[in-house]
Design a protein around this motif. Structure first.
Motif, PDB file in Angstrom:
ATOM      1  N   PHE B 405     -19.264  16.539  14.166  1.00  0.00           N
ATOM      2  CA  PHE B 405     -20.008  16.864  15.379  1.00  0.00           C
ATOM      3  C   PHE B 405     -20.015  18.376  15.644  1.00  0.00           C
ATOM      4  CE2 PHE B 405     -20.300  16.795  20.197  1.00  0.00           C
ATOM      5  CZ  PHE B 405     -21.639  16.427  20.227  1.00  0.00           C
ATOM      6  N   ARG B 406     -21.212  18.923  15.800  1.00  0.00           N
ATOM      7  CA  ARG B 406     -21.399  20.329  16.161  1.00  0.00           C
ATOM      8  C   ARG B 406     -20.941  21.312  15.080  1.00  0.00           C
ATOM      9  NH1 ARG B 406     -22.691  21.988  21.347  1.00  0.00           N
ATOM     10  NH2 ARG B 406     -21.332  23.777  21.086  1.00  0.00           N
ATOM     11  N   THR B 407     -20.873  20.856  13.809  1.00  0.00           N
ATOM     12  CA  THR B 407     -20.632  21.802  12.707  1.00  0.00           C
ATOM     13  C   THR B 407     -21.952  22.016  11.962  1.00  0.00           C
ATOM     14  OG1 THR B 407     -20.065  20.055  11.142  1.00  0.00           O
ATOM     15  CG2 THR B 407     -18.247  20.980  12.436  1.00  0.00           C
ATOM     16  N   ASP B 408     -23.026  22.120  12.727  1.00  0.00           N
ATOM     17  CA  ASP B 408     -24.378  22.149  12.150  1.00  0.00           C
ATOM     18  C   ASP B 408     -24.605  23.313  11.201  1.00  0.00           C
ATOM     19  OD1 ASP B 408     -24.263  20.737  14.778  1.00  0.00           O
ATOM     20  OD2 ASP B 408     -26.340  20.259  14.288  1.00  0.00           O
ATOM     21  N   GLY B 409     -24.164  24.484  11.600  1.00  0.00           N
ATOM     22  CA  GLY B 409     -24.401  25.671  10.770  1.00  0.00           C
ATOM     23  C   GLY B 409     -23.669  25.548   9.442  1.00  0.00           C
ATOM     24  N   ALA B 410     -22.419  25.127   9.502  1.00  0.00           N
ATOM     25  CA  ALA B 410     -21.628  24.973   8.279  1.00  0.00           C
ATOM     26  C   ALA B 410     -22.267  23.920   7.369  1.00  0.00           C
ATOM     27  CB  ALA B 410     -20.190  24.585   8.631  1.00  0.00           C
ATOM     28  N   LEU B 411     -22.752  22.837   7.957  1.00  0.00           N
ATOM     29  CA  LEU B 411     -23.390  21.781   7.149  1.00  0.00           C
ATOM     30  C   LEU B 411     -24.605  22.331   6.408  1.00  0.00           C
ATOM     31  CD1 LEU B 411     -23.854  18.829   6.244  1.00  0.00           C
ATOM     32  CD2 LEU B 411     -25.166  18.496   8.356  1.00  0.00           C
ATOM     33  N   LEU B 412     -25.418  23.127   7.098  1.00  0.00           N
ATOM     34  CA  LEU B 412     -26.609  23.666   6.443  1.00  0.00           C
ATOM     35  C   LEU B 412     -26.229  24.604   5.297  1.00  0.00           C
ATOM     36  CD1 LEU B 412     -28.991  24.271   9.494  1.00  0.00           C
ATOM     37  CD2 LEU B 412     -29.258  22.588   7.664  1.00  0.00           C
ATOM     38  N   ARG B 413     -25.173  25.375   5.488  1.00  0.00           N
ATOM     39  CA  ARG B 413     -24.731  26.267   4.406  1.00  0.00           C
ATOM     40  C   ARG B 413     -24.266  25.473   3.194  1.00  0.00           C
ATOM     41  NH1 ARG B 413     -27.151  30.944   4.704  1.00  0.00           N
ATOM     42  NH2 ARG B 413     -26.332  32.337   6.313  1.00  0.00           N
ATOM     43  N   VAL B 414     -23.523  24.406   3.437  1.00  0.00           N
ATOM     44  CA  VAL B 414     -23.033  23.584   2.337  1.00  0.00           C
ATOM     45  C   VAL B 414     -24.216  22.873   1.659  1.00  0.00           C
ATOM     46  CG1 VAL B 414     -21.596  21.587   1.756  1.00  0.00           C
ATOM     47  CG2 VAL B 414     -20.743  23.324   3.358  1.00  0.00           C
ATOM     48  N   ALA B 415     -25.156  22.407   2.476  1.00  0.00           N
ATOM     49  CA  ALA B 415     -26.333  21.727   1.929  1.00  0.00           C
ATOM     50  C   ALA B 415     -27.145  22.669   1.038  1.00  0.00           C
ATOM     51  CB  ALA B 415     -27.207  21.189   3.062  1.00  0.00           C
ATOM     52  N   GLU B 416     -27.185  23.932   1.423  1.00  0.00           N
ATOM     53  CA  GLU B 416     -27.920  24.925   0.644  1.00  0.00           C
ATOM     54  C   GLU B 416     -27.310  25.034  -0.765  1.00  0.00           C
ATOM     55  OE1 GLU B 416     -28.054  28.530   2.913  1.00  0.00           O
ATOM     56  OE2 GLU B 416     -30.070  28.989   2.180  1.00  0.00           O
ATOM     57  N   ARG B 417     -25.979  25.057  -0.825  1.00  0.00           N
ATOM     58  CA  ARG B 417     -25.322  25.157  -2.134  1.00  0.00           C
ATOM     59  C   ARG B 417     -25.516  23.884  -2.947  1.00  0.00           C
ATOM     60  NH1 ARG B 417     -19.375  27.440  -2.089  1.00  0.00           N
ATOM     61  NH2 ARG B 417     -19.702  27.232  -4.348  1.00  0.00           N
ATOM     62  N   VAL B 418     -25.383  22.734  -2.277  1.00  0.00           N
ATOM     63  CA  VAL B 418     -25.545  21.454  -2.979  1.00  0.00           C
ATOM     64  C   VAL B 418     -26.961  21.347  -3.546  1.00  0.00           C
ATOM     65  CG1 VAL B 418     -25.695  18.951  -2.610  1.00  0.00           C
ATOM     66  CG2 VAL B 418     -23.699  20.238  -1.765  1.00  0.00           C
ATOM     67  N   ALA B 419     -27.952  21.686  -2.719  1.00  0.00           N
ATOM     68  CA  ALA B 419     -29.344  21.599  -3.184  1.00  0.00           C
ATOM     69  C   ALA B 419     -29.563  22.514  -4.387  1.00  0.00           C
ATOM     70  CB  ALA B 419     -30.297  21.966  -2.047  1.00  0.00           C
ATOM     71  N   ALA B 420     -28.980  23.698  -4.349  1.00  0.00           N
ATOM     72  CA  ALA B 420     -29.146  24.642  -5.455  1.00  0.00           C
ATOM     73  C   ALA B 420     -28.507  24.099  -6.731  1.00  0.00           C
ATOM     74  CB  ALA B 420     -28.543  25.996  -5.069  1.00  0.00           C
TER      75      ALA B 420
END
Lengths: 428, 428
Positions: B405-420
């Protein structure tokens, strides 16, 4: 001739039974409004012809058949402008009613007009005065709804509450009020302020009216049987009791004694120190969410916002993401502990406002603290105001009653008994 | 000439740097829409002249300068009708934009039109088809926004999610999607369904676009630094893994293996049996709140509601007040336990949909279960969809990523690496 001082239950019954007509009801209330509105300033929008038109089309059926209702101007309405007491929305006309306004119409209510709110239901006050003393504020933010009730302009009125916006005006104006559990009443068409707390509530002339409106606005809502045994009530002075003015404290303690004399058990409910932070956590969340909710107005119309709104933006900007997250986490962790402590009681008694209604001239940006209200609202619990019986000419004082989350029906039943006991003692 | 397949970050940068004009951007996307819309049916309302007018007035400034955006027709808009795919609201024209639509305009976006939703964002589907295979559904309820993204009609699109309405269409249409933590994005002007869960989210062409839009729609939102060390991810099959079709399960397990080969740690996250009830509790709350949210339509226009909405009302009527209260209490009690179990991980990986996009002809009232989505949404946690790389001609499969909950920014950063990582392995 219907008396404007009748409650909604009595009015709708008289209408349904053909003892009066909706047109007669409308005329009685319109007369009252025309006489006193120039002093009270309850309405942000009032169209007497529109009221008469509604009355002529009203079929006199439904739970609120012919009941005159005031609507806080923070809710959208299709037949009146919705202006939020902000020049940004001057003359703004919504395309449809807020969900609850439609439900009122479907139940047969007469919409009397839009009542003054503070700017976006926050702090800057409008022109509304307290009918008990026209030099004083009716409280905020549901000012026009509360003052209009006290002046008998309608029999029911809708307000909203984020911190103390429904209960505070009820205390200052001497009204029965009900703020349901968080999440029960639709917020469609209601301008958001702090969505973690925003709740639609209402004023009525009696506890039974509070329940009547609940049946209309909360589909599926049912009132349980009233308990017949003596009640077990918790009296919670809350961590900021030292702020309560002596006259208010005395009246509250007197009410507690009355209830004890009537055979009910009233125990002191002392909360541990960990609850002292609830006030600040509510403020943090209110500031941060308020700044997000009004972001578009801040971006485009900053110069049209009041100093109190701008101060809220400043505080929000100085609050970190993690501080807001932590405030929410603390409230979530305290909720089950508060529930456990309150479980033994049929309801909690607490102060509503610490003071009597202050002078309007001092209240342009602040009508007094809402600490005792927002303490319970922080957990989304249902809240009721019972106006304490007061000698003629004295300013009103409110007794707050609180139930645990989603025990709304039981709370109203207990409030009904408490109100009856307090009135009985008065010798009526 | 701008290519419609560019992401919003690239488009807005090109516009701000004068490498293209907003009119050119608009023309490129309009051309695409005119060619494919007759097959895709993404739009509930589309006015090309209105888009050109906006483009001519656009100053080419802001985070979304000149970026074409689609808006799900469950959000109010001042320049298009808002119909919720219900005949009750045929041609209904709101007086003002939903808060988020105004924020998009303030950031320089071009509103391309209103996209098809299911009826009131519930189950009955509209005419929209999946651009990957026109015989198939794009999923629901954010159908038009998702199909329009897959067809390159706009570079960003807004949707909403109550159960699976944002992520499911992302899985079926092969899109990046982000549903923020509950309560971060304003719901003003968004038709409520189940207010405990309702959340505005969006589709983008890249994870960086998901973050760009977050900066516009969540005032105060900031992206943290990306972690440089290897990630520690939890792979949670969720209690209903046995429903996952073999082709989907294989693709997800392959993605997990790819991430491991790239040096990241992926641990199995097994949840205890007490979490098996989350699906049913979500359904109970969704039904009861949905029935309250649509009470006015049910009261007045019952014959215009679909069988799936009426079935929801039937289930709500058969659910007691105490059952709903208990469902909410169970979720509230599980939330801190889920948080504790997920604390060790940078993010959670999970299935998005159990199946590939089903045939549209079978999907009139149901586009497939949302269990793996609503499991996390029940707690208000942020969710991302990463479209897995697929060979040409194969239907899309989504990998869901979840943050606490409310770790939105961190999630997007991790998602960016996973997608790459996942794209790298594909050999691009």
């Amino acid at each position: 001739m219907i008396r404007p001082a009748l409650d909604a239950s009595a009015i709708s019954e008289a209408v349904r039974h053909g003892e009066t007509t909706v047109a007669e009801v409308a005329d009685a209330f319109l007369e009252r409004i025309e006489a006193l509105e120039p002093d009270v300033h309850a309405f942000a929008s009032f169209k007497p012809l529109q009221v008469r038109l509604q009355a002529s089309l009203n079929e006199g059926r439904g739970l609120l058949a012919g009941v005159p209702v005031g609507i806080k101007d923070i809710l959208d309405s299709a037949d009146h402008p919705t202006q939020f007491f902000s020049p940004i929305y001057a003359d703004h006309q919504p395309s449809r009613d807020a969900h609850v306004v439609t439900l009122l119409r479907q139940a047969g209510a007469l919409i009397m007009g839009k009542t003054h709110t503070t700017e976006f239901a926050y702090m800057r006050t409008g022109p509304t005065r307290n009918p008990h003393d026209l030099e004083r504020t009716p409280g905020s933010s549901s000012a026009g709804s509360a003052a209009g009730m006290a002046a008998d302009f309608f029999a029911v009125a809708l307000g909203t509450q984020t911190a103390g916006s429904l209960l505070k005006p009820a205390a200052y104006c001497g009204l029965f009020a009900f703020k349901p559990s968080f999440g029960l009443v639709s917020l469609e068409g209601v301008k958001p302020l702090a969505p973690s707390f925003d709740t639609v509530g209402w004023y009525g002339r009696s506890v039974r009216d509070l329940g009547l409106v609940a049946r209309v606005l909360i589909p599926g809502f049912e009132l349980p049987e009233a308990p017949r045994r003596p009640l077990h009530l918790g009296f919670c002075r809350t961590p900021r009791w030292d702020q309560v003015q002596p006259e208010v404290a005395e009246a509250l303690e007197h009410a507690v004694e009355q209830l004890r004399h009537a055979g009910h058990q009233v125990s002191e409910l002392k909360l541990p120190d960990e609850f002292a932070g609830v006030f600040d956590d509510h403020l943090i969340i209110n500031d941060c969410e308020g700044a997000r909710s009004l972001a578009k107005e801040f971006e485009q119309h900053r110069s049209l916002l009041s100093p109190s709104i701008l101060a809220m933006f400043d505080r929000a900007a100085a609050t970190t993401w993690d501080q807001e997250t932590a405030a929410k986490a603390r409230l979530a962790a305290l909720a089950p502990r508060l529930n456990e402590r309150c479980q033994p009681f049929d309801a909690i008694l607490a102060p509503n406002c610490a003071m009597l209604a202050p002078l309007a001239v001092d209240s342009a940006e602040n009508t007094g603290p809402s600490d005792f209200i927002k303490f319970w609202g922080a957990f989304g619990w249902p809240q009721v105001n019972i106006p304490l019986p007061r000698a003629e000419g004295l300013l009103p004082i409110g007794l707050q009653m609180i139930g645990r989350f989603r025990t709304d029906g039981a709370l109203l039943r207990v409030a009904e008994r408490v109100a009856a006991e307090l009135l009985t003692d008065r010798g009526h």
